[in-house]
Scaffold this active site. Structure first.
Site, PDB file in Angstrom:
ATOM      1  N   ASP A  88       0.723  -1.236  -0.117  1.00 16.96           N
ATOM      2  CA  ASP A  88       0.054  -0.008   0.113  1.00 16.96           C
ATOM      3  C   ASP A  88       0.909   1.229  -0.067  1.00 16.96           C
ATOM      4  OD1 ASP A  88      -0.614   0.989   3.447  1.00 16.96           O
ATOM      5  OD2 ASP A  88       0.879  -0.863   2.735  1.00 16.96           O
ATOM      6  N   GLU A 149      -0.090  -1.217   5.727  1.00 18.17           N
ATOM      7  CA  GLU A 149       1.188  -0.905   6.579  1.00 18.17           C
ATOM      8  C   GLU A 149       1.078   0.490   7.020  1.00 18.17           C
ATOM      9  OE1 GLU A 149       3.721   1.328   5.891  1.00 18.17           O
ATOM     10  OE2 GLU A 149       5.056   0.663   7.441  1.00 18.17           O
TER      11      GLU A 149
END
Lengths: 385, 371
Positions: A88, A149
């Site tokens: 991400d 994350e």
């Protein structure tokens, strides 16, 4: 030390690396929406000959994608290792317009770049491709690409470790040129503070009210904020309170964080905050609630640990300087260490992360590939370690 | 004859017409029709276009039966606060309350009904009177927007009365504050809160230092100050670079208002300077003050009328603003009168029928003694 197989310096395919990097950053993947990028990467890992699977983190974190794990089986005598990056990006980079200027990849300033952390994914994929086509010897290699994350390390926190057996882990998610080795990162506690006053009509009878905004101001003006010492930081990043200018505000909410590589110091900061809040509230017949949430725990690796030794040797093999650093931010490395995997975070040269000025030098991108190859080689050669 | 039934029926009729601020079309049409039936010449001004709603203020003229008397006006507002839709009024003995979560709407339909009933009685009992103007304003709640956008060239009255205050009939507001609203945007400098906070400037901290030492709340008998809203920052891990703070200052005394407003503005400016960052402060005068003397004609008439019908007059000041502030600001002496509305702006709002009756009686007496 052991014999180095190839001292020529790891010739990489620069054109392929750039192509792959640009391909990955153009697939938008904000946290909890990594599906499209994950599917693309799964195909690439499968084509590279890895066993690929996805764990069930998606349902737990309520995103559209789980963590992707790829396994490249190797010689049993060799240590098993893990490389990790996150899928991400901190925000969407829809419409990213990457430019290469003087050996540096950047954007046109309208979006983030996404090198955090797609430079890491690029380096991992390219290194594995070179292992395969060059028939380079290796032990078991696990590739773990995590989700979510940026919003709190949720992918790694919910990573299914049941089928992962490794001796050393390497996260590729730090700024600083290749050679940077993050051996120490802090504990982070996030805070939500609510301060309750008493409502009243501000024009008619303000004396019956207790102004929560002013009390919050008194608390904030007294607490230690920013860099507290070289191990500790604190921030209040968000504040909202009150409903109308003609109403004495009854509720203020603040959100912030405290980080330290020293648990005792962190506890002290929070204790001080509570004591200032107590004093301000007692004086004014107000009350407060302070809730903390531990996002990740500090880790500190000794230089002599195998994962550190391996990283340092691998850097030196490339003719680069190693730079052991403590970082002020957390990464999946904190979670891996917390969950029992000795893990270090490696610099891959990203700069200005989380801003529209994000950039990465091609030299670092190429060196990141080389570093992974160097680690794989070093581990293989240390079979009698 | 003053009839409780007729007054209460009309009140019930009006509170059950939804009229939250900015949505007064339906009630305006009903009131225009009633005023026409009572013989007034009815005009709707262009406030609706200015405010981008579909309803303007109603300005209606009742020609006098006598000449040579000063023209007086009576004013009430048509809108209610939220939640005001689907009001279910209940009458129990002398008290009108609501079922459910809505307000009642006594604020300000009690005022409207008192005015309508007064005119009815003037006609029924052939009470001689001078020219009378009736104003039913829009969007009073949350900004006095109707009155601020009234076509003042249509207002011929020399003085008047707003019916929009709590307290029983006899309550006469002669003093009310002017209000300034203040908005400060404090800037800082972003930085990563974990890695390099020392490179940032925390706007929330700058604002806090400014606010923490401010004199707020009741400053003195005439003056209040408040910081009411704060909003800033983007994320816990970013040193925040922007905070918006909103507040107000009020005073019956114009000099004190300026002083208080400047103190607040300067606190932000000083702190921004101290931290080497920027701030933008805007000040807006929301409404002017009311400062009537006991000897003013509008007050004298109200005092005399109270005495005539044996109700206790109470000259008071209020901490809030009403349409009366706007009329006074345009040079038309206007007092705000108590109409018995209670627990306004809450779902516990109620009204006593005797207050409706007494307010009407009081208005009739006021008209009778105008010479």
């Amino acid at each position: 030390m052991s014999k180095i197989v190839d001292k020529s310096g790891y010739v990489v395919d620069e054109k392929k690396i750039i192509e792959l990097f640009l391909e990955l950053i153009k697939v938008d993947s904000p946290s909890k929406n990594e599906r499209q990028l994950a599917d693309l990467v799964k195909v690439k890992l499968t084509e590279l000959g890895l066993e690929v699977y996805e764990d069930s983190a998606a349902a737990v974190i309520k995103g559209n994608c789980g963590n992707i794990i790829g396994v490249l089986r190797g010689e049993k005598e060799s240590k098993a290792i893990l490389f990790s990056a996150h899928l991400d990006t901190v925000v969407s980079n829809q419409g990213v317009n990457p430019l290469i200027d003087n050996g540096v990849v950047k954007t046109d300033g309208r979006t983030i770049l996404g090198s955090d952390d797609k430079a890491g994914i690029t380096a991992i994929l390219e290194a594995i491709r070179m292992v395969q086509i060059g028939n380079r010897p290796h032990g078991d290699i696990y590739i773990v690409l995590t989700v979510a994350e940026e919003i709190g390390l949720y992918g790694s926190k919910n990573l299914d470790l049941s089928r992962i057996n490794v001796d050393m882990s390497f996260v590729l998610d730090s700024g600083g040129p290749v050679g940077t080795i993050i051996y120490n990162a802090p504990t982070e506690e996030d805070l939500v503070i609510k301060l309750f006053g008493q409502t009243a009509h501000a024009g008619v009878n303000p004396e019956a009210g207790i102004n929560a905004i002013q009390l919050a101001g008194q608390f904030l003006a007294q607490m230690k904020m920013g860099r507290i010492d070289d191990q500790t930081t604190a921030n209040i990043g968000l504040i909202r309170g009150g409903i109308a200018t003609n109403v004495v505000p009854e509720l203020v909410e603040m959100e912030g964080e405290v980080r330290s590589t020293n648990e005792e110091k962190l506890k002290n900061v929070i204790r001080d905050m509570k004591s200032i809040l107590t004093e301000v509230c007692n004086k004014n017949k107000a009350r407060f609630e302070l809730a903390t949430n531990c996002i990740y725990i500090t880790y500190c690796l000794d230089e002599k640990e195998p994962v550190m030794q391996t990283a340092i040797a691998a850097v030196h093999n490339l003719g680069l300087d190693s730079n052991l650093m403590a970082k002020g931010g957390g990464s999946d490395a904190n979670i891996f260490n917390q969950r029992g995997l000795a893990c270090v975070n490696l610099g891959i040269g990203m700069s200005g992360d989380h801003t529209n000025q994000e950039s990465i030098s091609l030299e670092d991108l190429f060196n990141a590939v080389r570093l992974i190859l160097s680690i794989i080689e070093n581990v293989y050669l240390l079979q009698d370690f | 004859m003053l009839s409780a039934d007729r007054i209460v029926d009309e009140f019930i009729q009006l509170v059950t017409i939804d009229s939250e601020s900015g949505a007064e079309r339906q009630i305006a049409d009903v009131l225009k029709s009633k005023l026409k039936d009572l013989g007034l010449v009815v005009y709707e001004d262009n406030a609706g276009e200015i405010l981008q709603t579909d309803t303007g203020n109603i300005i209606a003229n009742l020609p006098g039966t006598l000449t040579g008397l000063p023209t007086v006006f009576f004013s009430a507002h048509m809108d209610t606060v939220k939640p005001g839709k689907g009001v279910e009024p209940i009458v129990t003995n002398d008290i009108i309350t609501t079922k459910g979560d809505t307000v009642l709407g006594g604020d300000d339909k009690a005022g409207i009904v008192a005015i309508l009933e007064t005119i009815r009685i003037l006609k029924e009992e052939n009470i001689p009177h001078g020219d009378i103007q009736v104003i039913f304003s829009v969007w009073e709640e949350g900004g006095l927007k109707g009155a601020k956008n009234l076509e003042f060239n249509k207002l011929k009255a020399q003085f008047g009365y707003v019916l929009d205050c709590d307290g029983p009939a006899g309550t006469i507001i002669t003093q009310a504050p002017a209000q300034n609203s203040i908005k400060a945007t404090i800037f800082g400098k972003k930085a990563h809160a974990g890695i390099c906070p020392e490179e940032g400037i925390n706007a929330i901290l700058v604002a806090s230092e400014a606010i923490s030492n401010m004199q707020l709340g009741r400053i003195d008998e005439q003056t209040t100050a408040n910081i009411g809203i704060i909003n800033g920052g983007e994320a816990t891990n970013i040193v925040p670079d922007k905070v918006v703070v909103e507040g107000e200052a009020r005073s019956i005394n114009i000099e004190k208002l300026k002083l208080q407003t400047d103190l607040i503005s300067n606190a932000f400016i000083k702190m921004a300077q101290k931290h080497g960052t920027k701030v933008e402060v805007t000040v807006e005068n929301v409404y002017p003050n009311i400062n009537l003397k006991e000897t003013d004609q509008v007050v004298q008439i109200a005092l005399q009328a109270a005495s005539n019908i044996d109700i206790t007059p109470q000259l008071k000041h209020t901490g809030g603003g009403s349409d009366a502030n706007i009329y006074n600001g345009h040079g038309i002496p206007t007092a705000n009168l108590g109409i018995g509305m209670s627990k306004v702006h809450t779902s516990d709002e109620y009204l006593q029928i005797k207050d409706l009756m007494q307010t009407t009686q009081y208005l009739i007496e006021i008209i009778k003694i105008i010479k």
